[in-house]
Motif scaffolding. Structure first.
Motif, short mmCIF file in Angstrom:
data_model
loop_
_atom_site.label_atom_id
_atom_site.label_comp_id
_atom_site.label_asym_id
_atom_site.label_seq_id
_atom_site.Cartn_x
_atom_site.Cartn_y
_atom_site.Cartn_z
N MET A 101 -16.71 20.95 9.68
CA MET A 101 -16.24 19.72 9.05
C MET A 101 -15.13 19.07 9.87
SD MET A 101 -16.26 20.59 4.98
CE MET A 101 -15.45 22.19 5.09
N VAL A 102 -14.20 19.88 10.32
CA VAL A 102 -13.06 19.36 11.08
C VAL A 102 -13.50 18.82 12.44
CG1 VAL A 102 -10.93 20.03 12.26
CG2 VAL A 102 -11.36 20.83 9.93
N GLU A 103 -14.29 19.59 13.15
CA GLU A 103 -14.60 19.25 14.53
C GLU A 103 -15.59 18.10 14.64
OE1 GLU A 103 -15.78 21.59 18.64
OE2 GLU A 103 -15.37 22.74 16.81
N PRO A 158 -2.37 15.31 16.75
CA PRO A 158 -1.78 16.63 16.99
C PRO A 158 -2.00 17.63 15.86
CG PRO A 158 -0.06 15.00 16.55
CD PRO A 158 -1.33 14.25 16.73
N VAL A 159 -2.17 17.14 14.63
CA VAL A 159 -2.43 18.05 13.52
C VAL A 159 -3.81 18.68 13.67
CG1 VAL A 159 -2.67 18.25 11.02
CG2 VAL A 159 -0.89 16.79 11.98
N LEU A 160 -4.80 17.87 14.06
CA LEU A 160 -6.13 18.40 14.31
C LEU A 160 -6.11 19.41 15.46
CD1 LEU A 160 -8.64 15.40 14.08
CD2 LEU A 160 -8.64 17.47 12.69
N THR A 161 -5.36 19.09 16.50
CA THR A 161 -5.26 19.99 17.65
C THR A 161 -4.67 21.33 17.23
OG1 THR A 161 -5.01 18.12 19.18
CG2 THR A 161 -4.28 20.28 19.96
N ASP A 162 -3.60 21.28 16.44
CA ASP A 162 -2.96 22.52 15.98
C ASP A 162 -3.88 23.29 15.04
OD1 ASP A 162 -0.73 21.88 17.44
OD2 ASP A 162 0.44 21.15 15.73
N GLU A 166 -5.41 27.16 15.45
CA GLU A 166 -5.32 28.24 14.47
C GLU A 166 -6.68 28.91 14.28
OE1 GLU A 166 -2.77 29.50 13.08
OE2 GLU A 166 -1.16 28.02 13.07
N PHE A 167 -7.74 28.11 14.32
CA PHE A 167 -9.09 28.65 14.15
C PHE A 167 -9.54 29.49 15.34
CE2 PHE A 167 -10.33 24.92 11.23
CZ PHE A 167 -10.12 25.69 10.10
N ALA A 168 -9.06 29.12 16.53
CA ALA A 168 -9.62 29.65 17.77
C ALA A 168 -9.71 31.18 17.84
CB ALA A 168 -8.85 29.10 18.97
N PRO A 169 -8.66 31.95 17.49
CA PRO A 169 -8.78 33.41 17.61
C PRO A 169 -9.88 33.99 16.74
CG PRO A 169 -6.46 32.76 17.46
CD PRO A 169 -7.27 31.54 17.14
N ALA A 170 -10.00 33.50 15.49
CA ALA A 170 -11.06 34.01 14.61
C ALA A 170 -12.43 33.60 15.13
CB ALA A 170 -10.85 33.48 13.19
N LEU A 171 -12.53 32.38 15.65
CA LEU A 171 -13.80 31.92 16.21
C LEU A 171 -14.19 32.77 17.41
CD1 LEU A 171 -13.28 28.05 16.14
CD2 LEU A 171 -14.79 29.39 14.66
#
Length: 229
Positions: A101-103, A158-162, A166-171
């Motif tokens: 949804m975000v991306e 920048p909020v979307l980037t942050d 946050e998602f990146a490690p779990a992904l």
């Protein structure tokens, strides 16, 4: 339960653990004012600076709160789980649904807002993903995530980037496992290259609808694999 003196090292971690146990085990109920720094330092056998750092850690965990001129009070007896911790224990499919949804929206925004620098970064990330195809699964997943991060960054929010960071490690953890378990690179070392090239082109050309649709379809395919894994 007496606190007892602490071993020499690591003092802050030990002090935090001892005080946390006092709180979570009910020795200091919610609303209780903790002893002052001097008293805690004497009981624990450490310096005031160590106690201060321990109290700061407990405040970060949502257990205590400093009130100006009044002291430090217990405000909870259960640790508040932070966002990264919740992501680590979440099902990868749940994380992926939110990511989608975000991306997807970020891709549409990126097509509208991208700069020349953003386009250059996207093209380099695409090339890096292609180069990583010759490496192991972890390196390829890292390059894939970096390309998606570049798309999000091009949205200029920048909020979307942050949030994506946050998602990146779990992904990363979930995708490496997926690639390995399903053998997604056994026949094609660079799966999804054409789709990612089309995504970069859509953002470069300012076609938000195409960028969103391409990314939506790509992420839906991966999500289907995750559900089947």
């Amino acid at each position: 339960m007496p606190l007892g003196s602490l071993r020499p090292s690591p003092l802050v971690e030990q002090a935090t653990q001892h005080l946390r146990e006092q709180i979570t085990q009910g020795e200091w109920p919610v609303g209780t004012r903790l002893p002052g720094e001097n008293a805690l330092a004497k009981t624990l056998g450490v310096g005031r600076s160590t106690v201060r750092e321990a109290l700061r850690a407990l405040a970060g965990a949502g257990l205590v709160q400093a009130r100006q001129g009044s002291g430090v009070f217990v405000i909870a007896t259960e640790i508040s789980e932070d966002w990264p911790a919740r992501l680590r224990r979440a099902a990868i499919t749940d994380v992926y649904e939110v990511r989608m949804m975000v991306e997807t929206q970020a891709a549409r925004m990126a097509a509208q807002r991208r700069t020349e620098e953003d386009v250059a970064a996207l093209e380099e990330a695409l090339a890096a993903r292609e180069r990583a195809a010759a490496q192991d699964d972890a390196a390829f997943v890292d390059a894939d995530i970096a390309l998606h991060a570049a798309v999000v960054a091009a949205a200029g929010n920048p909020v979307l980037t942050d949030l994506f960071a946050e998602f990146a490690p779990a992904l990363r953890e979930g995708l490496i496992g997926l690639v390995e378990v399903l053998g997604l690179r056994s026949h094609d070392r660079n799966p999804g290259h054409d789709t990612h090239a089309e995504l970069v082109a859509a953002v470069r050309d300012g076609d938000g609808d195409a960028a969103g649709a391409i990314l939506q379809a790509e992420l839906e395919r991966t999500l289907a694999h995750l559900h089947d894994a």
